[in-house]
Structure formats: structure tokens, C-alpha cells
Design a protein around this motif. Structure first.
Motif, short mmCIF file in Angstrom:
data_model
loop_
_atom_site.label_atom_id
_atom_site.label_comp_id
_atom_site.label_asym_id
_atom_site.label_seq_id
_atom_site.Cartn_x
_atom_site.Cartn_y
_atom_site.Cartn_z
N TYR A 227 0.87 -1.18 0.12
CA TYR A 227 -0.03 -0.05 0.05
C TYR A 227 0.88 1.49 0.02
O TYR A 227 1.53 1.64 1.03
CB TYR A 227 -0.82 -0.19 1.19
N ASN A 228 1.05 1.97 -1.18
CA ASN A 228 1.84 3.07 -1.35
C ASN A 228 0.91 4.30 -0.94
O ASN A 228 -0.26 4.50 -1.47
CB ASN A 228 2.36 3.13 -2.73
N VAL A 229 1.37 5.03 0.05
CA VAL A 229 0.61 6.00 0.75
C VAL A 229 0.42 7.03 -0.19
O VAL A 229 -1.04 7.48 -0.53
CB VAL A 229 1.17 6.36 2.13
N PRO A 230 1.40 7.77 -0.76
CA PRO A 230 0.98 8.95 -1.58
C PRO A 230 0.31 8.45 -2.82
O PRO A 230 -0.60 9.25 -3.37
CB PRO A 230 2.47 9.47 -2.16
N ALA A 231 0.47 7.43 -3.45
CA ALA A 231 -0.45 6.86 -4.59
C ALA A 231 -1.88 6.76 -4.16
O ALA A 231 -2.82 7.11 -5.03
CB ALA A 231 0.11 5.51 -4.96
N ARG A 271 -5.78 6.15 8.58
CA ARG A 271 -5.94 5.15 9.49
C ARG A 271 -4.88 4.23 9.64
O ARG A 271 -3.97 3.92 10.75
CB ARG A 271 -7.24 4.35 9.69
N HIS A 272 -4.40 3.67 8.46
CA HIS A 272 -3.52 2.83 8.28
C HIS A 272 -2.06 3.29 7.76
O HIS A 272 -1.15 2.53 7.92
CB HIS A 272 -3.75 1.49 7.38
N GLY A 273 -2.10 4.41 7.03
CA GLY A 273 -0.77 4.92 6.50
C GLY A 273 -0.01 5.98 7.25
O GLY A 273 0.76 6.59 6.68
N THR A 274 -0.40 6.36 8.68
CA THR A 274 0.27 7.39 9.43
C THR A 274 0.90 6.53 10.51
O THR A 274 0.52 5.43 10.93
CB THR A 274 -0.65 8.27 10.04
N VAL A 275 2.02 7.03 10.90
CA VAL A 275 2.68 6.68 12.08
C VAL A 275 3.09 7.67 12.81
O VAL A 275 3.31 8.87 12.42
CB VAL A 275 3.98 5.72 11.88
N HIS A 277 6.16 9.26 14.94
CA HIS A 277 7.69 9.37 14.98
C HIS A 277 7.80 10.18 16.10
O HIS A 277 7.39 11.17 16.42
CB HIS A 277 7.85 10.09 13.69
N PRO A 278 9.12 9.49 16.82
CA PRO A 278 9.52 10.19 17.90
C PRO A 278 10.14 11.69 18.09
O PRO A 278 9.96 12.23 18.90
CB PRO A 278 10.47 9.24 18.40
N GLU A 279 10.54 12.13 16.81
CA GLU A 279 11.09 13.52 16.68
C GLU A 279 10.02 14.37 15.91
O GLU A 279 9.67 15.45 16.27
CB GLU A 279 12.17 13.47 15.96
N PHE A 280 9.17 13.65 15.22
CA PHE A 280 8.31 14.61 13.97
C PHE A 280 6.89 14.48 14.30
O PHE A 280 6.04 15.19 13.67
CB PHE A 280 8.74 14.19 12.48
N GLY A 281 6.59 13.67 15.37
CA GLY A 281 4.99 13.54 15.37
C GLY A 281 4.44 12.44 14.54
O GLY A 281 4.85 11.75 13.94
N LEU A 282 3.19 12.67 14.37
CA LEU A 282 2.22 12.05 13.37
C LEU A 282 2.64 12.32 12.01
O LEU A 282 2.51 13.62 11.46
CB LEU A 282 0.64 12.42 13.53
N ILE A 283 2.99 11.46 11.16
CA ILE A 283 3.34 11.64 10.06
C ILE A 283 2.88 10.67 8.94
O ILE A 283 2.47 9.34 9.46
CB ILE A 283 5.08 11.89 9.69
N TYR A 284 2.86 10.84 7.47
CA TYR A 284 2.63 9.62 6.66
C TYR A 284 3.69 8.77 6.40
O TYR A 284 4.97 9.47 6.27
CB TYR A 284 2.02 10.20 5.23
N ALA A 285 3.46 7.70 6.50
CA ALA A 285 4.53 6.45 6.00
C ALA A 285 4.54 6.70 4.43
O ALA A 285 3.69 7.08 3.79
CB ALA A 285 4.13 5.20 6.53
N TYR A 286 5.46 5.96 3.87
CA TYR A 286 5.66 6.11 2.18
C TYR A 286 5.06 4.71 2.15
O TYR A 286 3.92 4.79 1.00
CB TYR A 286 7.17 5.98 1.98
N GLU A 287 5.10 3.60 2.80
CA GLU A 287 4.38 2.36 2.33
C GLU A 287 4.06 1.59 3.72
O GLU A 287 4.72 1.58 4.71
CB GLU A 287 5.22 1.56 1.52
N VAL A 288 2.91 0.90 3.59
CA VAL A 288 2.53 0.18 4.55
C VAL A 288 2.02 -1.17 4.09
O VAL A 288 1.62 -1.21 2.74
CB VAL A 288 1.33 0.60 5.56
N ASP A 289 1.73 -2.14 4.92
CA ASP A 289 1.17 -3.70 4.42
C ASP A 289 -0.20 -3.94 5.09
O ASP A 289 -0.72 -4.98 4.83
CB ASP A 289 2.23 -4.71 4.55
#
Length: 435
Positions: A227-231, A271-275, A277-289
Motif C-alpha cells: 500500500y503506497n501511501v502517496p499513490a 488510519r493505516h498509512g500514518t505513524v 515518529h518520536p521526533e516529528f510526531g504524526l506523519i505519513y508513511a511511504y508504504e504500509v502492508d
């Protein structure tokens, strides 16, 4: 009527060049004209059926995504220019025919001559140069169709666009359950791992999330996770446009179908494509499964995370985007490089420590100040290795070490940025920042 081969004397271009000249370097405007004219004169081939075939540059095939981005700068030039309007219509009609032939393919031949990147690939369709399934390959022609309509008000491409949209929606719906429903397989022998799919061509395992699956990234490299998040966010934006086009055609069923899927993709991605991050907070991942794994990076190609405001209807002031942007433009992103010549995003598709001009242009176009856009434009000019052309990538310390001497997509991105700096571009509707 033949297609235009130059825009040197186009009133919009002439005004843009004058504005760029005011920045004190005549090469800024000269490169704009060169990039626009190069696409028209060297990449476009008129076909007997009235459509247009567009090569990427130094590869003799037509990519659905690349040919769309190659046409995007001309949207700003369409008013009262019927020649350019007919050209974009011809490109769109060719794209629609290709998608009807094989919606899983990313690149095609001008004729059914069987030419292919690798003749041993599974796909035997003689029209197909390569059948790497990428969500963005279907999204970009729809984006172009909508933007053409918004720029011109013309509706003579709507029937083809809406027919294509139904095909695309069917594929994206199917690929929401890739494991259970998809017939797609891609296997290539004797190649780097990124050039084929694991699992006997199915790709790595994924769980159902509501996102739609993609075998490959916009770079044509295999997705690590399906699952490519930006796509997915780009697909949602393309569907927004489809809903508007369908509304203009009084097609209520398609309006509802496109709007519903766009909402599903956005909700599932958030819901599934964000994580966190300890430094940047809630960000989009590039890919998830959908199974708990996430890849934190960005790729210089579009759609990428940095380009979400340009291709995914994401506001540049959205908190998740801003946090993601800070991550992407930092050493925390494994594809970000800083050197003596430039800093920017690269790609696993190209050598280490190579920055992409496309990503430099995207950084400028998604910035919030004109000064940032001008700085990006000057960087592009300073890193062309004296060729007057943009390249796929160049070494962060030595622009003379570059990949792909002729890459029309990168030229188009220079043109987009230059027109924007000159206040002649077609900025997305979300953008109310001062030019």
C-alpha cells in the motif's frame, strides 16, 4: 491542423520570460522556453488516428504518468490556443485507449509491435512496453483530464474520461482485496530485486485495509509493502476530479461511485498509512502492508509524500503534511542528501547521494513563499551541468555526474516551477499563499 512545435512566441510564455528576466539571469527564461519547446518538438508523435504518442525522452515508450506530467505545464497556456488544446486532447485520447487495452500496464508502444523493456516478461500484449502495475499510472491521466476541463471548459473528452474512470474504479476496487481478487502477477528473471515482485509475482503479503494495492512505485521499483501511501492519496484526488466531471455530464451513478471510493481511500490511509515518529510526531508513511509494517522514507518521483499538495488535494498547511515534510527534508529520511552542489530527495531507483531535479521543483512548488520557489529555480539552473536540460538525478557534490541525459518529465517540472515563479502557472485551488 498539426500540433504546435514551439511556444516561444506564446503571449503567456513571453510574459513569463520577461518576469524571469527581472530576476537578473536570462538563462531562467531561456531554459523555460527550451524545456517547453523540447517536449513539443522532440517527444510528441502524431498518430494516424488523431491521437498523440509521447515518449519520456531517451526511452522509446509512452508512460501514462510521465506523459501526463509532461503536458501539465501547457495547462497554463491553453486559453485561446486551440493548437495546444488539440494536442492535450490527443494525448488524453491515446491514454484512454491504452488503459482500455491493459489497465495494469504502465508503459506502451505506439504500435502493437511487441517491443518491450524485457521480452521475457509475463505480459504478451504487443502494445505493452512494460506491465508494472502502479496506482499512479491510472491516477495521472484522470488528473490531467479534470485539469484540462477546468482550464478550458471543453467537454469533448468527457465520454472517454468517464469510460476510463469506470475501468479505473473497477481495478482500484479489486485491488482493495489484492490477496483474494487480483489476477495480476509480475515476474522478471535475472534482475535486481526491485525489478520484480516477490511471492511468485504477487508481491509481499498484505492485509485488507481499505487502501488500494500497488505492485510498483512511481519510480517503477517494486513496493516493499503493497500500500503506497502517496499513490492512494493521489488516487483519491483523481476520483475527486472524476466526480466533478461526472457531475458535469449528469452521471449521478459515477459521481457517487467516485466520491465514495475517494472517501474510503482517504479514511483508510489516515488510519493505516500514518505513524507516530518520536521526533516529528504524526506523519505519513511511504508504504504500509496492513500487517503492522511501515516504510518511513520518501521517493523523489511523483506522487511522493512531498508532492501531496500538488497531486493529492492535501493542503500545504495540513499538520500531518507539515510534519511529514519536516521528516522528508531531513537526514531522518534515508533518501535525503545534502552536498556542496545541492540538497534534496533522491530515490532507490538511482545511485546513492543523487538528488532529483523533480524533487527540487516539488519542494519549491509546495513551499509557502516566493523566495523558496525562486531559490529552487536557481538551484535547478545551477545543477544542469551546462546542458540546458534537467536530468533524472545528479550527484549532490557534482552535477556533472547525472543519470538520463534526456528526461522530459524533469524538464516539465522546471517549466511548472518557472511559470509559477512568473505568476503564470495553474496553482491548485487550495493554494491562497502570496506568489
Amino acid at each position: 491542423m498539426g500540433f504546435p512545435t514551439s511556444v516561444k512566441d506564446h503571449p503567456v510564455v513571453e510574459r513569463a520570460v520577461r518576469c524571469l528576466d527581472d530576476l537578473g539571469d536570462p538563462r531562467l527564461g531561456e531554459t523555460l522556453v527550451r524545456c517547453l519547446d523540447d517536449t513539443l518538438a522532440r517527444t510528441i508523435r502524431a498518430l494516424p488516428d488523431g491521437t498523440a504518442f509521447v515518449v519520456t525522452g531517451d526511452i522509446p515508450a509512452m508512460w501514462l504518468r510521465d506523459s501526463s506530467t509532461q503536458m501539465m505545464p501547457y495547462l497554463a497556456l491553453l486559453q485561446e490556443d486551440t493548437g495546444l488544446q488539440e494536442l492535450l486532447l490527443a494525448v488524453l485520447r491515446r491514454q484512454f485507449r491504452y488503459i482500455a487495452l491493459d489497465p495494469y500496464a504502465n508503459a506502451f508502444n505506439a504500435e502493437p509491435d511487441g517491443h518491450a523493456h524485457d521480452p521475457d516478461d509475463l505480459c504478451a500484449n504487443p502494445w505493452v512496453w512494460e506491465e508494472k502495475y502502479e496506482v499512479d499510472s491510472l491516477a495521472f491521466p484522470l488528473l490531467l483530464a479534470h485539469r484540462f476541463w477546468a482550464a478550458t471548459g471543453r467537454t469533448d473528452h468527457l465520454a472517454g474520461a468517464l469510460r476510463t474512470a469506470r475501468t479505473v474504479i473497477e481495478v482500484w476496487r479489486r485491488e482493495q482485496d489484492h490477496e483474494g481478487l487480483s489476477p495480476y502477477r509480475f515476474r522478471r528473471r535475472d534482475c535486481p530485486p526491485g525489478d520484480t515482485l516477490a511471492g511468485e509475482g504477487r508481491g509481499t503479503p498484505v492485509g485488507r485495509t481499505g487502501m488500494t494495492w500497488s505492485g510498483f512505485r512511481p519510480s517503477d521499483d517494486a513496493c516493499r509493502y503493497g500500500y503506497n501511501v502517496p499513490a492512494n492519496l493521489c488516487a483519491a484526488a483523481a476520483l475527486d476530479g472524476v466526480a466533478e466531471l461526472a457531475g458535469a455530464a449528469s452521471d449521478l451513478e459515477l459521481t457517487v461511485s467516485a466520491s465514495r471510493l475517494a472517501a474510503e481511500l482517504r479514511a483508510a490511509t489516515l488510519r493505516h498509512g500514518t505513524v507516530r515518529h518520536p521526533e516529528f510526531g504524526l506523519i505519513y508513511a511511504y508504504e504500509v502492508d496492513g500487517l503492522g509494517n511501515a516504510l518511513l522514507m520518501d521517493d523523489a518521483n511523483m506522487p511522493g509524500l512531498l508532492s501531496l499538495p500538488l497531486v493529492a488535494n492535501v493542503s500545504p498547511t495540513d499538520p500531518v503534511y507539515l510534519a511529514t515534510r519536516r521528516f522528508v527534508l531531513s537526514p531522518a529520511n534515508p533518501t535525503w542528501y545534502r552536498g556542496s552542489a545541492a540538497e534534496g530527495i533522491g530515490s532507490p531507483h538511482t545511485p546513492d547521494e543523487h538528488v532529483w531535479p523533480i524533487a527540487i521543483a516539488v519542494r519549491g512548488l509546495t513551499g509557502t513563499s516566493r523566495a523558496e520557489r525562486v531559490a529552487a529555480l536557481r538551484t535547478l539552473l545551477a545543477t544542469d551541468a551546462g546542458t540546458g536540460q534537467m536530468h533524472e538525478s545528479f550527484h549532490k557534490d557534482d552535477p556533472g555526474r547525472f543519470t538520463r541525459p534526456w528526461f522530459s518529465w524533469a524538464n516539465a517540472m522546471y517549466a511548472e516551477l518557472a511559470l509559477d515563479v512568473a505568476q503564470a502557472g495553474t496553482r491548485p485551488l487550495w493554494d491562497s499563499t502570496p506568489r
